[in-house]
Design a protein around this motif. Structure first.
Motif, mmCIF file in Angstrom:
data_model
loop_
_atom_site.group_PDB
_atom_site.id
_atom_site.type_symbol
_atom_site.label_atom_id
_atom_site.label_comp_id
_atom_site.label_asym_id
_atom_site.label_seq_id
_atom_site.Cartn_x
_atom_site.Cartn_y
_atom_site.Cartn_z
ATOM 1 N N ASN A 1 0.778 -0.965 0.067
ATOM 2 C CA ASN A 1 -0.134 -0.011 0.043
ATOM 3 C C ASN A 1 0.921 1.336 0.004
ATOM 4 O O ASN A 1 0.295 2.455 0.299
ATOM 5 N N GLY A 2 2.088 1.054 -0.147
ATOM 6 C CA GLY A 2 3.109 2.273 -0.187
ATOM 7 C C GLY A 2 3.371 2.834 1.027
ATOM 8 O O GLY A 2 3.821 4.063 0.961
ATOM 9 N N LEU A 3 3.317 2.095 2.123
ATOM 10 C CA LEU A 3 3.815 2.525 3.370
ATOM 11 C C LEU A 3 5.205 2.082 3.755
ATOM 12 O O LEU A 3 5.478 1.135 3.295
ATOM 13 N N ARG A 4 5.804 2.975 4.477
ATOM 14 C CA ARG A 4 7.036 2.355 5.315
ATOM 15 C C ARG A 4 6.620 1.813 6.791
ATOM 16 O O ARG A 4 5.762 2.287 7.387
ATOM 17 N N VAL A 5 7.570 0.892 6.708
ATOM 18 C CA VAL A 5 7.131 -0.146 7.930
ATOM 19 C C VAL A 5 8.278 -0.160 8.899
ATOM 20 O O VAL A 5 9.430 -0.506 8.769
ATOM 21 N N TYR A 6 7.934 0.164 10.284
ATOM 22 C CA TYR A 6 8.742 -0.225 11.370
ATOM 23 C C TYR A 6 8.266 -1.355 12.002
ATOM 24 O O TYR A 6 7.166 -1.495 12.872
ATOM 25 N N LEU A 7 9.198 -2.308 12.612
ATOM 26 C CA LEU A 7 8.347 -3.472 13.306
ATOM 27 C C LEU A 7 9.262 -3.383 14.627
ATOM 28 O O LEU A 7 10.351 -3.644 14.581
ATOM 29 N N LEU A 8 8.747 -3.112 15.700
ATOM 30 C CA LEU A 8 9.205 -3.118 17.101
ATOM 31 C C LEU A 8 8.976 -4.221 17.833
ATOM 32 O O LEU A 8 8.017 -4.380 18.025
ATOM 33 N N VAL A 9 10.072 -4.890 18.311
ATOM 34 C CA VAL A 9 9.856 -6.102 19.118
ATOM 35 C C VAL A 9 11.047 -6.139 20.340
ATOM 36 O O VAL A 9 11.732 -5.159 20.334
ATOM 37 N N PRO A 10 10.877 -7.163 21.411
ATOM 38 C CA PRO A 10 11.884 -7.101 22.414
ATOM 39 C C PRO A 10 13.058 -7.385 21.943
ATOM 40 O O PRO A 10 13.557 -7.939 20.950
ATOM 41 N N GLU A 11 14.110 -6.892 22.580
ATOM 42 C CA GLU A 11 15.682 -7.068 22.163
ATOM 43 C C GLU A 11 15.910 -8.235 22.008
ATOM 44 O O GLU A 11 16.827 -8.902 20.908
ATOM 45 N N VAL A 12 15.375 -9.394 22.665
ATOM 46 C CA VAL A 12 16.048 -10.791 22.643
ATOM 47 C C VAL A 12 15.301 -11.445 21.350
ATOM 48 O O VAL A 12 15.806 -12.409 21.029
ATOM 49 N N THR A 13 14.276 -10.835 20.764
ATOM 50 C CA THR A 13 13.910 -11.543 19.604
ATOM 51 C C THR A 13 14.081 -10.566 18.334
ATOM 52 O O THR A 13 13.702 -11.016 17.341
ATOM 53 N N ALA A 14 14.974 -9.465 18.341
ATOM 54 C CA ALA A 14 15.179 -8.471 17.305
ATOM 55 C C ALA A 14 15.960 -9.332 16.262
ATOM 56 O O ALA A 14 15.500 -8.967 14.963
ATOM 57 N N VAL A 15 16.804 -9.987 16.528
ATOM 58 C CA VAL A 15 17.729 -10.669 15.295
ATOM 59 C C VAL A 15 16.845 -11.559 14.666
ATOM 60 O O VAL A 15 16.638 -11.591 13.170
ATOM 61 N N GLY A 16 16.216 -12.640 15.219
ATOM 62 C CA GLY A 16 15.277 -13.459 14.367
ATOM 63 C C GLY A 16 13.992 -12.813 13.678
ATOM 64 O O GLY A 16 13.863 -13.151 12.611
ATOM 65 N N ALA A 17 13.751 -11.715 14.342
ATOM 66 C CA ALA A 17 12.790 -11.014 13.643
ATOM 67 C C ALA A 17 13.177 -10.292 12.256
ATOM 68 O O ALA A 17 12.365 -10.072 11.399
ATOM 69 N N LYS A 18 14.245 -9.910 12.471
ATOM 70 C CA LYS A 18 15.067 -9.163 11.193
ATOM 71 C C LYS A 18 15.137 -10.114 10.080
ATOM 72 O O LYS A 18 14.817 -9.866 8.986
ATOM 73 N N GLN A 19 15.489 -11.416 10.384
ATOM 74 C CA GLN A 19 15.854 -12.317 9.544
ATOM 75 C C GLN A 19 14.548 -12.799 8.684
ATOM 76 O O GLN A 19 14.408 -13.005 7.778
ATOM 77 N N ASN A 20 13.398 -12.904 9.659
ATOM 78 C CA ASN A 20 12.174 -13.024 9.103
ATOM 79 C C ASN A 20 11.541 -11.812 8.011
ATOM 80 O O ASN A 20 10.922 -12.356 6.995
ATOM 81 N N ALA A 21 11.927 -10.888 8.521
ATOM 82 C CA ALA A 21 11.627 -9.558 7.984
ATOM 83 C C ALA A 21 12.055 -9.403 6.724
ATOM 84 O O ALA A 21 11.310 -9.183 5.409
ATOM 85 N N ASP A 22 13.425 -9.756 6.547
ATOM 86 C CA ASP A 22 14.041 -9.718 5.023
ATOM 87 C C ASP A 22 13.581 -11.073 4.212
ATOM 88 O O ASP A 22 13.516 -10.792 2.851
#
Length: 322
Positions: free
Chosen positions: A235-256
């Motif tokens: 929809n043309g939006l920019r996205v921030y996904l905010l997660v706990p520090e302990v899950t940030a690395v895994g969340a970044k991998q999934n987001a990519d």
């Protein structure tokens, strides 16, 4: 709940009904308390103890159980704090709870009382319910320690850790992010909603949106939030996904894997604390003041919409005077 001798039977049946209600975290559903206040109010002028007389056209909602109606009754008992946004209308078990209340009052022969005695008995039942609501407001706040030698990021981590121990880290994270955005962007209106409200039914793109950027806050990033991110990008939006520090690395991998380089994954701790340091001009005394402002805004936002007042944070004395 004190009543005179002629209405002891009403009191007994009412208190039995209340004692039998299902509890959630030790208290009855707020929607049931709200709906009962409204129905009792209606019984003052028309003593109708058939559930159908109090049921909306769809048969699942209680007539008049709106947030505004509940607030009006609470004010009559000198209680100005909101109970919940939608009164009792959205509580799925409300109809059954009210039906059992009416059945109890029928056994107590409420409608056989003289009008003035009936009104007096109802007002005392309402006063009892208002007292329970006040007890909800008085539930213990989240207690945290403040170490002036620690970083702002560590302080936010301390807050989330305390909330996690109480099973409240999800809503606390969302309200903290909302407070941070309000602190950083005072000229923008940062939406404030009850933390359990879903995005899609209200036509929302995420938990918060500023300009063309949407923010998702979650303590357990799963497939649903990534799908929302994908939709946001489409929809043309920019996205921030905010997660706990302990899950940030895994969340970044999934987001990519969903959209490489298009979803900014940042820890909640880092996102909230970054502007505290900047607004405090990297001066420890000023940063302390900004932390106090953050917590004040957090409590303000919680108190405006949240019926679970145990989500409020007890501001450490050293910050309360900042």
């Amino acid at each position: 709940m004190a009543m005179n001798a002629s209405t002891d039977k009403i009191r007994d049946h009412f208190e039995r009904w209340y004692s039998a209600l299902r509890r959630y975290h030790g208290i009855p559903a707020k929607g049931t308390l709200a709906g009962a206040l409204v129905v009792l109010n209606r019984l003052k002028t028309k003593c109708e103890l058939n559930i159908e007389a109090h049921t909306a056209k769809g048969k699942s909602q209680i007539v008049g159980a709106s947030g505004a109606a509940v607030r009006k009754i609470l004010v009559e008992f000198n209680e100005t704090r909101p109970l919940l946004v939608e009164g009792g209308r959205t509580n799925r078990g409300l109809r059954g709870d009210i039906a059992s209340l009416l059945a109890a009052l029928k056994k107590a022969e409420l409608c056989k009382e003289l009008p003035q005695n009936r009104v007096r008995a109802i007002e005392q039942m309402q006063a009892f319910l208002v007292k329970q609501i006040q007890d909800i407001h008085a539930r213990s706040r989240i207690e945290i320690d403040f170490d002036p030698s620690s970083t702002s990021q560590q302080f936010v981590k301390t807050v989330l850790s305390a909330a996690h121990e109480l099973g409240k880290h999800g809503p606390v994270s969302e309200y903290l992010v909302g407070a941070k955005l309000q602190l950083r962007f005072p000229m923008h209106t940062i939406e404030n909603k009850i933390s359990s409200a879903a995005d899609q039914p209200r036509g929302r793109s995420g938990d918060f949106q500023i300009g063309d950027t949407v923010f998702h806050v979650t303590v357990a990033p799963g497939p649903l939030v990534y799908e929302k991110c994908r939709t946001n990008i489409s929809n043309g939006l920019r996205v921030y996904l905010l997660v706990p520090e302990v899950t940030a690395v895994g969340a970044k991998q999934n987001a990519d894997q969903i959209a490489e380089g298009k979803i900014a994954v940042i820890s909640i701790e880092a996102f909230v604390s970054q502007n505290i340091d900047e607004l405090g001009q990297f001066d420890s005394k000023l940063e302390k003041h900004e932390i106090a402002r953050l917590l004040f805004l957090y409590n303000q936002r919680v108190d405006q919409v949240e019926h679970d007042k145990s989500l409020l944070i007890k501001i450490p004395a050293v910050l309360d005077n900042s």
